[in-house]
Design a protein around this motif. Structure first.
Motif, PDB file in Angstrom:
ATOM      1  N   SER A 127       0.852  -1.205   0.000  1.00 44.00           N
ATOM      2  CA  SER A 127       0.000   0.000   0.000  1.00 44.00           C
ATOM      3  C   SER A 127       0.878   1.241   0.000  1.00 44.00           C
ATOM      4  O   SER A 127       1.986   1.232   0.551  1.00 44.00           O
ATOM      5  N   LEU A 128       0.354   2.297  -0.583  1.00 43.00           N
ATOM      6  CA  LEU A 128       1.041   3.599  -0.526  1.00 43.00           C
ATOM      7  C   LEU A 128       0.339   4.522   0.459  1.00 43.00           C
ATOM      8  O   LEU A 128       0.681   5.690   0.574  1.00 43.00           O
ATOM      9  N   ASN A 129      -0.638   3.962   1.141  1.00 43.70           N
ATOM     10  CA  ASN A 129      -1.329   4.742   2.164  1.00 43.70           C
ATOM     11  C   ASN A 129      -0.692   4.369   3.513  1.00 43.70           C
ATOM     12  O   ASN A 129      -0.727   3.200   3.904  1.00 43.70           O
ATOM     13  N   PRO A 130      -0.063   5.345   4.210  1.00 38.05           N
ATOM     14  CA  PRO A 130       0.679   4.994   5.431  1.00 38.05           C
ATOM     15  C   PRO A 130      -0.144   4.205   6.451  1.00 38.05           C
ATOM     16  O   PRO A 130       0.374   3.279   7.085  1.00 38.05           O
ATOM     17  N   SER A 131      -1.445   4.530   6.594  1.00 35.52           N
ATOM     18  CA  SER A 131      -2.187   3.795   7.634  1.00 35.52           C
ATOM     19  C   SER A 131      -2.576   2.397   7.147  1.00 35.52           C
ATOM     20  O   SER A 131      -2.559   1.439   7.928  1.00 35.52           O
ATOM     21  N   THR A 132      -2.879   2.249   5.845  1.00 35.93           N
ATOM     22  CA  THR A 132      -3.161   0.892   5.340  1.00 35.93           C
ATOM     23  C   THR A 132      -1.884   0.050   5.420  1.00 35.93           C
ATOM     24  O   THR A 132      -1.908  -1.117   5.827  1.00 35.93           O
ATOM     25  N   THR A 137       0.992  -4.485   7.684  1.00 31.33           N
ATOM     26  CA  THR A 137       2.306  -4.987   8.108  1.00 31.33           C
ATOM     27  C   THR A 137       2.450  -5.095   9.623  1.00 31.33           C
ATOM     28  O   THR A 137       3.528  -5.447  10.105  1.00 31.33           O
ATOM     29  N   GLY A 138       1.388  -4.756  10.350  1.00 29.78           N
ATOM     30  CA  GLY A 138       1.482  -4.857  11.812  1.00 29.78           C
ATOM     31  C   GLY A 138       2.414  -3.803  12.398  1.00 29.78           C
ATOM     32  O   GLY A 138       3.187  -4.101  13.301  1.00 29.78           O
ATOM     33  N   GLY A 139       2.357  -2.593  11.841  1.00 27.35           N
ATOM     34  CA  GLY A 139       3.115  -1.482  12.461  1.00 27.35           C
ATOM     35  C   GLY A 139       4.216  -0.884  11.600  1.00 27.35           C
ATOM     36  O   GLY A 139       4.954  -0.009  12.060  1.00 27.35           O
ATOM     37  N   GLY A 140       4.372  -1.340  10.348  1.00 27.42           N
ATOM     38  CA  GLY A 140       5.467  -0.845   9.498  1.00 27.42           C
ATOM     39  C   GLY A 140       5.297   0.618   9.115  1.00 27.42           C
ATOM     40  O   GLY A 140       4.178   1.114   8.987  1.00 27.42           O
ATOM     41  N   LYS A 141       6.441   1.300   8.946  1.00 25.76           N
ATOM     42  CA  LYS A 141       6.416   2.720   8.557  1.00 25.76           C
ATOM     43  C   LYS A 141       6.731   2.837   7.070  1.00 25.76           C
ATOM     44  O   LYS A 141       7.857   2.554   6.627  1.00 25.76           O
ATOM     45  N   LEU A 142       5.736   3.314   6.324  1.00 28.24           N
ATOM     46  CA  LEU A 142       5.878   3.406   4.878  1.00 28.24           C
ATOM     47  C   LEU A 142       7.070   4.260   4.463  1.00 28.24           C
ATOM     48  O   LEU A 142       7.768   3.944   3.496  1.00 28.24           O
ATOM     49  N   GLU A 143       7.335   5.323   5.211  1.00 27.96           N
ATOM     50  CA  GLU A 143       8.423   6.223   4.764  1.00 27.96           C
ATOM     51  C   GLU A 143       9.778   5.515   4.751  1.00 27.96           C
ATOM     52  O   GLU A 143      10.639   5.822   3.946  1.00 27.96           O
ATOM     53  N   LYS A 144       9.947   4.525   5.620  1.00 32.26           N
ATOM     54  CA  LYS A 144      11.209   3.766   5.637  1.00 32.26           C
ATOM     55  C   LYS A 144      11.377   3.004   4.326  1.00 32.26           C
ATOM     56  O   LYS A 144      12.472   2.909   3.769  1.00 32.26           O
ATOM     57  N   THR A 164       3.411  -6.801  -4.659  1.00 32.58           N
ATOM     58  CA  THR A 164       2.184  -6.394  -3.976  1.00 32.58           C
ATOM     59  C   THR A 164       1.226  -7.570  -3.890  1.00 32.58           C
ATOM     60  O   THR A 164       0.782  -8.090  -4.929  1.00 32.58           O
ATOM     61  N   VAL A 165       0.944  -8.026  -2.673  1.00 31.68           N
ATOM     62  CA  VAL A 165      -0.053  -9.078  -2.481  1.00 31.68           C
ATOM     63  C   VAL A 165      -1.417  -8.389  -2.509  1.00 31.68           C
ATOM     64  O   VAL A 165      -1.669  -7.480  -1.712  1.00 31.68           O
ATOM     65  N   VAL A 166      -2.264  -8.788  -3.444  1.00 29.33           N
ATOM     66  CA  VAL A 166      -3.544  -8.084  -3.631  1.00 29.33           C
ATOM     67  C   VAL A 166      -4.629  -8.740  -2.777  1.00 29.33           C
ATOM     68  O   VAL A 166      -4.834  -9.958  -2.853  1.00 29.33           O
ATOM     69  N   MET A 167      -5.292  -7.914  -1.954  1.00 30.04           N
ATOM     70  CA  MET A 167      -6.337  -8.442  -1.068  1.00 30.04           C
ATOM     71  C   MET A 167      -7.620  -7.628  -1.221  1.00 30.04           C
ATOM     72  O   MET A 167      -7.587  -6.392  -1.123  1.00 30.04           O
ATOM     73  N   ARG A 168      -8.707  -8.359  -1.424  1.00 31.84           N
ATOM     74  CA  ARG A 168     -10.015  -7.721  -1.616  1.00 31.84           C
ATOM     75  C   ARG A 168     -10.390  -6.875  -0.386  1.00 31.84           C
ATOM     76  O   ARG A 168     -10.276  -7.335   0.750  1.00 31.84           O
ATOM     77  N   GLY A 169     -10.782  -5.656  -0.648  1.00 28.32           N
ATOM     78  CA  GLY A 169     -11.241  -4.795   0.442  1.00 28.32           C
ATOM     79  C   GLY A 169     -10.112  -4.213   1.276  1.00 28.32           C
ATOM     80  O   GLY A 169     -10.361  -3.464   2.218  1.00 28.32           O
ATOM     81  N   VAL A 170      -8.874  -4.578   0.976  1.00 27.51           N
ATOM     82  CA  VAL A 170      -7.731  -4.060   1.733  1.00 27.51           C
ATOM     83  C   VAL A 170      -6.929  -3.104   0.853  1.00 27.51           C
ATOM     84  O   VAL A 170      -6.781  -1.920   1.169  1.00 27.51           O
ATOM     85  N   ASN A 171      -6.434  -3.618  -0.279  1.00 33.58           N
ATOM     86  CA  ASN A 171      -5.607  -2.765  -1.148  1.00 33.58           C
ATOM     87  C   ASN A 171      -5.974  -2.902  -2.623  1.00 33.58           C
ATOM     88  O   ASN A 171      -5.286  -2.345  -3.476  1.00 33.58           O
ATOM     89  N   ASP A 172      -7.045  -3.653  -2.935  1.00 34.80           N
ATOM     90  CA  ASP A 172      -7.363  -3.855  -4.363  1.00 34.80           C
ATOM     91  C   ASP A 172      -7.780  -2.561  -5.053  1.00 34.80           C
ATOM     92  O   ASP A 172      -7.605  -2.428  -6.258  1.00 34.80           O
ATOM     93  N   GLY A 173      -8.268  -1.589  -4.269  1.00 35.37           N
ATOM     94  CA  GLY A 173      -8.657  -0.311  -4.877  1.00 35.37           C
ATOM     95  C   GLY A 173      -7.475   0.591  -5.179  1.00 35.37           C
ATOM     96  O   GLY A 173      -7.619   1.630  -5.805  1.00 35.37           O
ATOM     97  N   GLU A 174      -6.290   0.184  -4.728  1.00 26.99           N
ATOM     98  CA  GLU A 174      -5.105   1.038  -4.851  1.00 26.99           C
ATOM     99  C   GLU A 174      -4.173   0.636  -5.987  1.00 26.99           C
ATOM    100  O   GLU A 174      -3.095   1.225  -6.125  1.00 26.99           O
TER     101      GLU A 174
END
Ligand code: SAM
Length: 330
Positions: A127-132, A137-144, A164-174
């Motif tokens: 994901s490119l959305n920091p909160s997603t 990832t269970g706490g990973g920081k996207l900026e790293k 990118t592992v694609v998951m319905r309703g999680v990141n498929d819209g991205e």
């Protein structure tokens, strides 16, 4: 018989590619891979030492294996990863050394790894959305990860591939957004279907998406032309017309590619797995520690390869693989 033919299985597949899980530890807990709060890792005494890994690789290389990928767990958490990479890159016959990483520690390690001889790099980015990203990832920081990717480019890695592992309703819209990011930065993007490896992989099967539907969606927006990329492995690649941008689809579930599988996996504990979808393992650590000869070692490797299963059974027997992906790498 040439040495390479020693590593041909019952189905005529020549084994050329070894993936090594250099540690089962990871600094992330991606929901499809490791359970949140998981700490039940393998003990250091059970890990293959660098010299033992080197010995297995040298034996494989003599039998025709030329491609190595360092994976995990997270390979960059292994303390001596740069030195290990350097030793493996120097083994005669090894002409391609790559690494799969979550890139959390890559900013500091990209340049030393490149100097050690690693040339290709795959970075997990769901994901490119920091909160997603943090949630998956269970706490990973996207900026790293983004810093790590920049460092990899500056160091000279080519190609750089995003996984990118694609998951319905999680990141498929991205997916379009991630693809446009990859295009802008000059990375190839590989979309991956969720696989039922371990309880975590089995738990995300309800979010599984057949990537053909995603390919069709992308094809309505971009003109996709079938193409090939170096180290293509199982991905089916397309180039976007009028650009150098590539997108690959890895479809172990909807359209498996076992008939062309040329790889085997060495676990952190020194077990050889000849199929990601099979629990059968060939323990090498005890052999190595008992001081086996080179002949005995290569005999065991050939025997293991001869019994490589024809294909995985992720669809027919989704509960079969109980080990987590981190033991054998993706
Ligand atoms: N830590 C490194 C990384 O993040 O790339 C290497 C190990 S990770 C296990 C390797 C790859 O396996 C990653 O691309 C990850 O997304 C993928 N993976 C892990 N579990 C999976 C699952 N259940 N289904 C599909 N892919 C999975």
């Amino acid at each position: 018989m040439t040495q390479a033919q020693n590593l041909t299985d019952r189905f005529g597949r020549h084994i050329r590619y070894l993936r090594i899980s250099v540690t089962d530890r990871c600094d992330l807990r991606c929901e499809y891979c490791l359970p949140k709060g998981f700490t039940d890792f393998s003990e250091p005494a059970c890990w293959l030492r660098s010299a033992e890994i080197e010995r297995v690789v040298a034996s494989f290389a003599q039998m025709g294996v030329s491609h190595l990928r360092l994976t995990g767990g997270e390979p960059l958490v292994r303390r001596n990863i740069v030195e290990l990479a350097q030793r493996l890159a120097a083994i005669p016959g090894i002409d391609d050394l790559s690494i799969s990483t979550n890139a959390i520690r890559l900013a500091r390690l990209a340049e030393p790894l490149y100097r050690a001889g690693v040339r290709r790099i795959n970075v997990s980015l769901d994901s490119l959305n920091p909160s997603t990203y943090k949630a998956i990832t269970g706490g990973g920081k996207l900026e790293k990860v983004l810093e790590g990717l920049e460092a990899a480019k500056i160091a000279g890695f080519s190609p750089i591939k995003l996984n990118t592992v694609v998951m319905r309703g999680v990141n498929d819209g991205e997916i379009e957004e991630i693809f446009e990011f990859a295009v802008e930065k000059g990375y190839a993007l590989r979309l991956i279907e969720t696989m039922p490896v371990g309880a975590t992989g089995q738990d995300v099967l309800d979010r599984f998406i057949d990537l053909e539907t995603v390919r069709q969606r992308l094809a309505s927006r971009y003109e996709l032309i079938p193409d090939i990329l170096p180290g293509a492995g199982p991905a089916r690649y397309y180039r976007v017309a009028g650009s150098h941008a590539h997108i690959g689809f890895i479809t172990p579930m909807s359209q498996h590619f076992c008939q062309t599988c040329n790889r085997v996996r060495l676990s952190v504990e020194g077990d050889l797995f000849t199929c990601l979808g099979d629990e059968h393992r060939y323990p090498l650590r005890s052999l190595l520690r008992a001081g086996c000869s080179d002949e005995v070692l290569s005999h065991h490797l050939s025997q293991a390869i001869a019994l490589k299963p024809e294909r995985h059974e992720f669809n027919e027997r989704p509960a079969r693989v109980v080990r987590f992906m981190s033991m054998t790498g993706g």
